[in-house]
Design a protein around this motif. Structure first.
Motif, PDB file in Angstrom:
ATOM      1  N   MET A   1      11.163 -52.424 -14.574  1.00 54.80           N
ATOM      2  CA  MET A   1      12.282 -51.983 -13.754  1.00 54.80           C
ATOM      3  C   MET A   1      12.910 -50.704 -14.321  1.00 54.80           C
ATOM      4  O   MET A   1      13.330 -49.816 -13.578  1.00 54.80           O
ATOM      5  N   GLY A   2      12.963 -50.624 -15.643  1.00 60.28           N
ATOM      6  CA  GLY A   2      13.526 -49.424 -16.256  1.00 60.28           C
ATOM      7  C   GLY A   2      12.736 -48.181 -15.881  1.00 60.28           C
ATOM      8  O   GLY A   2      13.314 -47.128 -15.577  1.00 60.28           O
ATOM      9  N   GLY A   3      11.418 -48.309 -15.873  1.00 60.63           N
ATOM     10  CA  GLY A   3      10.578 -47.180 -15.492  1.00 60.63           C
ATOM     11  C   GLY A   3      10.763 -46.798 -14.042  1.00 60.63           C
ATOM     12  O   GLY A   3      10.788 -45.609 -13.696  1.00 60.63           O
ATOM     13  N   ALA A   4      10.904 -47.796 -13.171  1.00 62.52           N
ATOM     14  CA  ALA A   4      11.121 -47.527 -11.748  1.00 62.52           C
ATOM     15  C   ALA A   4      12.446 -46.796 -11.541  1.00 62.52           C
ATOM     16  O   ALA A   4      12.542 -45.869 -10.723  1.00 62.52           O
ATOM     17  N   ILE A   5      13.466 -47.190 -12.289  1.00 64.50           N
ATOM     18  CA  ILE A   5      14.768 -46.519 -12.192  1.00 64.50           C
ATOM     19  C   ILE A   5      14.643 -45.067 -12.645  1.00 64.50           C
ATOM     20  O   ILE A   5      15.165 -44.153 -11.997  1.00 64.50           O
ATOM     21  N   ALA A   6      13.966 -44.842 -13.760  1.00 63.09           N
ATOM     22  CA  ALA A   6      13.798 -43.478 -14.276  1.00 63.09           C
ATOM     23  C   ALA A   6      13.097 -42.586 -13.253  1.00 63.09           C
ATOM     24  O   ALA A   6      13.521 -41.453 -12.988  1.00 63.09           O
ATOM     25  N   LYS A   7      12.030 -43.106 -12.637  1.00 62.57           N
ATOM     26  CA  LYS A   7      11.307 -42.327 -11.631  1.00 62.57           C
ATOM     27  C   LYS A   7      12.173 -42.102 -10.396  1.00 62.57           C
ATOM     28  O   LYS A   7      12.149 -41.023  -9.789  1.00 62.57           O
ATOM     29  N   GLY A   8      12.952 -43.119 -10.017  1.00 61.76           N
ATOM     30  CA  GLY A   8      13.857 -42.971  -8.884  1.00 61.76           C
ATOM     31  C   GLY A   8      14.928 -41.928  -9.143  1.00 61.76           C
ATOM     32  O   GLY A   8      15.266 -41.140  -8.249  1.00 61.76           O
ATOM     33  N   LEU A   9      15.455 -41.899 -10.350  1.00 57.69           N
ATOM     34  CA  LEU A   9      16.471 -40.907 -10.698  1.00 57.69           C
ATOM     35  C   LEU A   9      15.929 -39.491 -10.543  1.00 57.69           C
ATOM     36  O   LEU A   9      16.603 -38.607 -10.005  1.00 57.69           O
ATOM     37  N   VAL A  10      14.693 -39.293 -10.996  1.00 54.36           N
ATOM     38  CA  VAL A  10      14.085 -37.965 -10.869  1.00 54.36           C
ATOM     39  C   VAL A  10      13.912 -37.602  -9.398  1.00 54.36           C
ATOM     40  O   VAL A  10      14.251 -36.492  -8.964  1.00 54.36           O
ATOM     41  N   LYS A  11      13.406 -38.541  -8.599  1.00 52.54           N
ATOM     42  CA  LYS A  11      13.212 -38.279  -7.172  1.00 52.54           C
ATOM     43  C   LYS A  11      14.534 -38.041  -6.452  1.00 52.54           C
ATOM     44  O   LYS A  11      14.585 -37.327  -5.449  1.00 52.54           O
ATOM     45  N   SER A  12      15.609 -38.638  -6.974  1.00 55.25           N
ATOM     46  CA  SER A  12      16.921 -38.486  -6.335  1.00 55.25           C
ATOM     47  C   SER A  12      17.577 -37.148  -6.639  1.00 55.25           C
ATOM     48  O   SER A  12      18.608 -36.811  -6.067  1.00 55.25           O
ATOM     49  N   GLY A  13      17.004 -36.388  -7.579  1.00 52.46           N
ATOM     50  CA  GLY A  13      17.542 -35.072  -7.890  1.00 52.46           C
ATOM     51  C   GLY A  13      18.159 -34.934  -9.262  1.00 52.46           C
ATOM     52  O   GLY A  13      18.597 -33.845  -9.644  1.00 52.46           O
ATOM     53  N   VAL A  14      18.202 -36.026 -10.028  1.00 54.13           N
ATOM     54  CA  VAL A  14      18.700 -35.931 -11.398  1.00 54.13           C
ATOM     55  C   VAL A  14      17.694 -35.144 -12.234  1.00 54.13           C
ATOM     56  O   VAL A  14      16.481 -35.363 -12.137  1.00 54.13           O
ATOM     57  N   LEU A  15      18.191 -34.218 -13.027  1.00 50.91           N
ATOM     58  CA  LEU A  15      17.300 -33.412 -13.861  1.00 50.91           C
ATOM     59  C   LEU A  15      16.573 -34.306 -14.856  1.00 50.91           C
ATOM     60  O   LEU A  15      17.208 -35.089 -15.566  1.00 50.91           O
ATOM     61  N   PRO A  16      15.255 -34.210 -14.926  1.00 51.36           N
ATOM     62  CA  PRO A  16      14.509 -35.044 -15.881  1.00 51.36           C
ATOM     63  C   PRO A  16      15.004 -34.888 -17.316  1.00 51.36           C
ATOM     64  O   PRO A  16      15.010 -35.853 -18.082  1.00 51.36           O
ATOM     65  N   SER A  17      15.429 -33.671 -17.655  1.00 49.51           N
ATOM     66  CA  SER A  17      15.899 -33.423 -19.023  1.00 49.51           C
ATOM     67  C   SER A  17      17.212 -34.145 -19.322  1.00 49.51           C
ATOM     68  O   SER A  17      17.606 -34.261 -20.484  1.00 49.51           O
ATOM     69  N   ASP A  18      17.898 -34.647 -18.278  1.00 46.46           N
ATOM     70  CA  ASP A  18      19.136 -35.409 -18.476  1.00 46.46           C
ATOM     71  C   ASP A  18      18.874 -36.900 -18.650  1.00 46.46           C
ATOM     72  O   ASP A  18      19.819 -37.685 -18.786  1.00 46.46           O
ATOM     73  N   ILE A  19      17.611 -37.288 -18.613  1.00 46.14           N
ATOM     74  CA  ILE A  19      17.227 -38.698 -18.731  1.00 46.14           C
ATOM     75  C   ILE A  19      16.431 -38.881 -20.018  1.00 46.14           C
ATOM     76  O   ILE A  19      15.567 -38.067 -20.352  1.00 46.14           O
ATOM     77  N   THR A  20      16.736 -39.945 -20.734  1.00 47.94           N
ATOM     78  CA  THR A  20      15.930 -40.317 -21.898  1.00 47.94           C
ATOM     79  C   THR A  20      15.449 -41.748 -21.704  1.00 47.94           C
ATOM     80  O   THR A  20      16.237 -42.639 -21.398  1.00 47.94           O
ATOM     81  N   VAL A  21      14.157 -41.952 -21.841  1.00 44.27           N
ATOM     82  CA  VAL A  21      13.564 -43.282 -21.743  1.00 44.27           C
ATOM     83  C   VAL A  21      13.054 -43.684 -23.124  1.00 44.27           C
ATOM     84  O   VAL A  21      12.382 -42.896 -23.792  1.00 44.27           O
TER      85      VAL A  21
END
Length: 250
Positions: A1-21
């Motif tokens: 689920m964590g991975g799905a959220i991370a991918k969803g955040l990127v698709k939603s327009g959140v900058l990938p560099s603002d996300i840490t997994v």
């Protein structure tokens, strides 16, 4: 689920560099690194600079992860979102105790795996977050589908309806595909037909706002094929099976 959220955040327009997994193994992280997401095998590194910390692990691992990252947390600027079914708010607050004198801002979250495609039905319960934080988190998940604020006691029902519900819907699709094959279609062709039929059904339901029975009436001719099929399904316990399946998940 964590991975799905991370991918969803990127698709939603959140900058990938603002996300840490974070994950224990680099092999798990490679797919997120290719998206431009920051990755680490150290949960403490992931938590240290985050504004919102999402704990998306199996329920029995939540306490361990909290104990690991707690020394790195700053409750003056960070919010905690727990994405693990069955974890109680008071339980999580207790595990987070002892960090200075300030209480953590905590929310509980139950999305479903369609969040990766910006189509989740997400339930959020506020444990100890400010109104501003609740809005921030709610808006974030609303970018990835529908987000609904509920009482904590409703989370288990939300989970069985919308999270487990993905599996229940897929089981119907599998059955419909098998039936379609028996009626003469090839399996791949049948799956496409059933998926498109369901997609159209959802759009009709959402755009019209009508009760499902009204739409059923619109396609059910007296003495016709639809009513014969519906009655055959009901004789075999269709509606009761769905209801009992949902109740079994509580």
């Amino acid at each position: 689920m964590g991975g799905a959220i991370a991918k969803g955040l990127v698709k939603s327009g959140v900058l990938p560099s603002d996300i840490t997994v974070s994950a224990p193994h680099q092999s798990t992280l490679n797919q997120y690194e290719r998206l431009g997401i920051s990755v680490t095998t150290d949960n403490r590194v992931a938590a240290r600079k985050a504004d919102v910390i999402m704990i998306a692990v199996k329920p029995w691992l939540v306490e361990t992860v909290v104990g690991e990252i707690k020394p790195e947390l700053d409750f003056d600027r960070q919010a905690i979102v727990c994405v693990a079914a069955g974890i109680k708010g008071e339980q999580l607050a207790e595990w987070l105790k002892g960090k200075a004198m300030k209480s953590a801002e905590i929310m509980l979250c139950i999305p479903n795996i369609a969040i990766e495609e910006l189509s989740s039905m997400t339930f959020l319960a506020n444990v100890s977050a400010s109104d501003e934080t609740v809005k921030t988190i709610s808006d974030l998940f609303a970018k990835m589908g529908e987000a609904k604020i509920v009482a904590e006691k409703q989370l288990s029902a939300g989970c069985t309806i919308a999270s487990c519900g993905i599996a229940y819907a897929l089981r119907y699709i599998r059955a419909a595909v098998e039936g379609s094959v028996e009626l003469g279609f090839k399996a791949g062709e049948a799956q496409q037909i059933v998926a498109q039929t369901l997609a159209g059904t959802v759009k009709l339901l959402q755009s019209s706002g009508k009760h499902p029975e009204e739409l059923i009436d619109a396609v059910t001719t007296p003495g016709g094929l639809t009513i014969k099929g519906l009655n055959a399904m009901e004789r075999n316990g269709f509606s009761n099976a769905v209801i009992e399946g949902l109740k079994a998940g509580i």
